[in-house]
Design an enzyme around this catalytic site. Structure first.
Site, PDB file in Angstrom:
ATOM      1  N   LYS A  76      34.147  41.150  38.099  1.00  0.00           N
ATOM      2  CA  LYS A  76      35.420  40.926  37.358  1.00  0.00           C
ATOM      3  C   LYS A  76      35.502  39.344  37.532  1.00  0.00           C
ATOM      4  O   LYS A  76      35.098  38.630  38.555  1.00  0.00           O
ATOM      5  CB  LYS A  76      36.695  41.228  38.359  1.00  0.00           C
ATOM      6  CG  LYS A  76      37.888  40.842  37.547  1.00  0.00           C
ATOM      7  CD  LYS A  76      38.199  41.963  36.580  1.00  0.00           C
ATOM      8  CE  LYS A  76      39.232  41.437  35.767  1.00  0.00           C
ATOM      9  NZ  LYS A  76      39.125  40.498  34.543  1.00  0.00           N
ATOM     10  N   LYS A  83      36.949  35.561  46.361  1.00  0.00           N
ATOM     11  CA  LYS A  83      38.286  35.451  45.787  1.00  0.00           C
ATOM     12  C   LYS A  83      38.847  36.767  45.477  1.00  0.00           C
ATOM     13  O   LYS A  83      39.864  37.319  45.962  1.00  0.00           O
ATOM     14  CB  LYS A  83      38.387  34.690  44.636  1.00  0.00           C
ATOM     15  CG  LYS A  83      40.068  34.558  44.074  1.00  0.00           C
ATOM     16  CD  LYS A  83      39.775  34.049  42.634  1.00  0.00           C
ATOM     17  CE  LYS A  83      39.547  32.557  42.501  1.00  0.00           C
ATOM     18  NZ  LYS A  83      39.353  31.861  41.330  1.00  0.00           N
ATOM     19  N   LYS A 125      31.112  35.931  36.405  1.00  0.00           N
ATOM     20  CA  LYS A 125      31.478  34.690  35.783  1.00  0.00           C
ATOM     21  C   LYS A 125      30.684  34.624  34.178  1.00  0.00           C
ATOM     22  O   LYS A 125      29.693  35.053  34.491  1.00  0.00           O
ATOM     23  CB  LYS A 125      31.623  33.464  36.428  1.00  0.00           C
ATOM     24  CG  LYS A 125      32.770  32.521  35.992  1.00  0.00           C
ATOM     25  CD  LYS A 125      34.105  32.967  36.435  1.00  0.00           C
ATOM     26  CE  LYS A 125      34.969  31.921  35.946  1.00  0.00           C
ATOM     27  NZ  LYS A 125      36.674  32.106  36.370  1.00  0.00           N
ATOM     28  N   GLY A 149      39.872  35.448  30.630  1.00  0.00           N
ATOM     29  CA  GLY A 149      39.756  34.271  30.026  1.00  0.00           C
ATOM     30  C   GLY A 149      39.732  33.143  31.119  1.00  0.00           C
ATOM     31  O   GLY A 149      39.860  33.437  32.374  1.00  0.00           O
ATOM     32  N   ASP A 150      39.304  31.889  30.726  1.00  0.00           N
ATOM     33  CA  ASP A 150      39.300  30.874  31.707  1.00  0.00           C
ATOM     34  C   ASP A 150      39.538  29.640  30.795  1.00  0.00           C
ATOM     35  O   ASP A 150      40.136  29.750  29.762  1.00  0.00           O
ATOM     36  CB  ASP A 150      37.947  30.930  32.362  1.00  0.00           C
ATOM     37  CG  ASP A 150      37.663  29.974  33.535  1.00  0.00           C
ATOM     38  OD1 ASP A 150      38.183  30.160  34.652  1.00  0.00           O
ATOM     39  OD2 ASP A 150      37.139  28.663  33.385  1.00  0.00           O
ATOM     40  N   THR A 183      48.317  32.935  37.528  1.00  0.00           N
ATOM     41  CA  THR A 183      47.596  32.254  38.566  1.00  0.00           C
ATOM     42  C   THR A 183      48.499  30.952  38.958  1.00  0.00           C
ATOM     43  O   THR A 183      48.471  30.592  40.104  1.00  0.00           O
ATOM     44  CB  THR A 183      46.559  31.474  37.811  1.00  0.00           C
ATOM     45  OG1 THR A 183      45.751  32.444  37.333  1.00  0.00           O
ATOM     46  CG2 THR A 183      45.481  30.808  38.624  1.00  0.00           C
ATOM     47  N   SER A 189      45.042  40.402  36.847  1.00  0.00           N
ATOM     48  CA  SER A 189      43.919  41.205  35.921  1.00  0.00           C
ATOM     49  C   SER A 189      43.722  42.407  36.357  1.00  0.00           C
ATOM     50  O   SER A 189      43.571  43.291  35.621  1.00  0.00           O
ATOM     51  CB  SER A 189      42.764  40.239  35.737  1.00  0.00           C
ATOM     52  OG  SER A 189      43.030  39.018  34.994  1.00  0.00           O
TER      53      SER A 189
END
Length: 444
Positions: free
Chosen positions: A90, A114, A126, A165-166, A209, A376
């Site tokens: 994830k 995390k 990632k 997303g990022d 976030t 998420s």
């Protein structure tokens, strides 16, 4: 030589061209020394640290796409599936020119801990590309996303790897990516998070976030005899994290006075106006010069300088390594007493050390900004159940998760004789859960 020193030397030798990854591993392993030294013989026998710092899989692929003038471009696509000991991989997808294998590996490594801290069953991964969405038309964005997903879809799935997303990947990009996945795989499943509300997204995901960062910061201050209410906040960034951190800061009684983007920063003595910021960044997709035009008391500065602003609490929410040693010195000199990371590793190792040595409460991103990935995971749960929770339900769960993360971090630091060292506490708490799962599953 100690086991930690052996591994750090190996990492530096094998990954000499990957400074961000080396930095992340060094920060984590240095703070884990007390834990590793208690179990050094068993960990060394099982090559635990070698397995922990080596991704399970690294994918690099080309992404060809055609612009509006008919010109073909080729970008690099990445997905690093770092650790699946506690659940499916994830982690977000980042579209930005700075993306390379080192950045993606560092982010995937951090994501592992995390995600562990959230208490939810998700592993670390990632991905992304060196593609830059800025200045591209919707059709060009769609062309790129479809090409990117055509390759990525071979390696992901609701029970295997669930990207999100990022930086550079928002609702528009997630929509195009999901559409292409569904088109090729002919399956409707929760393979991406951050989806639109009309096709399986979760309420409060966009805010998660930033909101989570403020819930964490509030609990940090409360447990250290301080209150968030009435405090002046310096915030960097102007994306989702910064925008919704600013929004929640107002709701909790604090006053955020700065924000920034890649070209400059804003100081607004009246406090950052959330609606103006959203109009500039989310609707117009413009630079912060437009914010200054709309707010007569606001001052726009070119370049960097957010951390020169006097504040009580600093929230770096932009990108990695944005807060340097000189910035840390300015914050300390100006009376800042807490720094909580909204971005991933935005503070350099030297700056982190300085802040800690000068009595400033410092919390790393793997704990403080875990609200996004936690929500998420809540979206994944809703998709699995074919349900949609209310905003209030999700927000309440998010607040509970962030408060629990703080206490898990605090307890771990105290257990190993490092009370107040939240970097060590976060790494230890995240590490122990991952290691327990890895050990139980054998040498894989």
């Amino acid at each position: 030589m100690s086991y930690v020193n052996d591994i750090l030397a190996q990492i530096a030798e094998k990954n000499a061209s990957e400074p961000e990854f080396i930095q992340a591993v060094t920060e984590v392993l240095e703070s884990l020394r007390p834990v590793i030294e208690r179990n050094e013989e068993a960990y060394r026998r099982d090559a635990l640290l070698e397995r922990l710092t080596t991704p399970e899989r690294c994918l690099l692929f080309r992404v060809p796409w055609v612009d509006d003038q008919g010109q073909v471009h080729v970008n690099n696509g990445y997905r690093v599936q770092f650790n699946s000991a506690i659940g499916p991989y994830k982690g977000g997808l980042r579209f930005h020119p700075s993306v390379n294998l080192s950045v993606i590996k560092f982010l995937g490594f951090e994501q592992t801990f995390k995600n562990s801290l959230t208490g939810l069953p998700i592993g670390g991964g990632k991905g992304g590309s060196d593609f830059d969405p800025k200045g591209k038309s919707d059709r060009e964005i769609m062309a790129f996303c479809q090409s990117f997903m055509t390759e990525l879809q071979k390696y992901i799935g609701a029970n295997t790897d669930v990207p999100a997303g990022d930086i550079g990947v928002g609702a528009r990009e997630i929509g195009y990516l999901y559409g292409q996945y569904k088109r090729i795989r002919d399956v409707y499943e929760g393979v991406l998070t951050g989806k639109g509300l009309s096709y399986g997204g979760s309420l409060a995901r966009k805010q998660a976030t930033g909101y989570g960062l403020l819930y964490f910061t509030q609990e940090l201050l409360r447990c250290n005899g301080k209150a968030l209410e009435g405090k002046i906040l310096a915030v960097s960034g102007a994306g989702n994290v910064a925008t919704y951190a600013i929004e929640k800061a107002w709701q909790l009684g604090a006053k955020p006075v700065t924000c920034s983007d890649s070209t400059g920063w804003i100081y607004d003595p009246d406090g950052i106006d959330v609606e103006t910021l959203k109009q500039v960044k989310e609707v117009k997709r413009a630079r912060l010069t437009e914010y200054a035009k709309a707010r007569p008391n606001a001052v726009y500065h070119e370049g960097k300088g957010v951390w020169s602003t006097p504040c009580d609490v600093a929230l770096p929410c932009a990108t990695q390594n944005e807060l340097h040693l000189e910035d840390a010195k300015m914050l300390a000199a100006n009376g800042c007493f807490a720094v909580c990371e909204g971005a991933n590793m935005p503070t350099t190792l030297e700056a982190t050390k300085y802040l800690q040595e000068h009595g400033i409460l410092f919390c790393p991103g793997k704990a403080a900004n875990a609200g996004g990935v936690a929500t998420s995971a809540l979206e994944m749960t809703q998709n699995s159940e074919r349900l949609s929770w209310t905003f209030e339900e999700v927000d309440q769960k998010l607040q509970g998760i962030m408060v629990n993360i703080f206490h898990n971090v605090d307890d771990a630091a105290k257990e190993y004789g490092m009370a107040g060292n939240y970097v060590a506490g976060a790494n230890i708490a995240g590490f122990l859960k991952v290691v327990d799962a890895m050990t139980a599953q054998g040498i894989v």
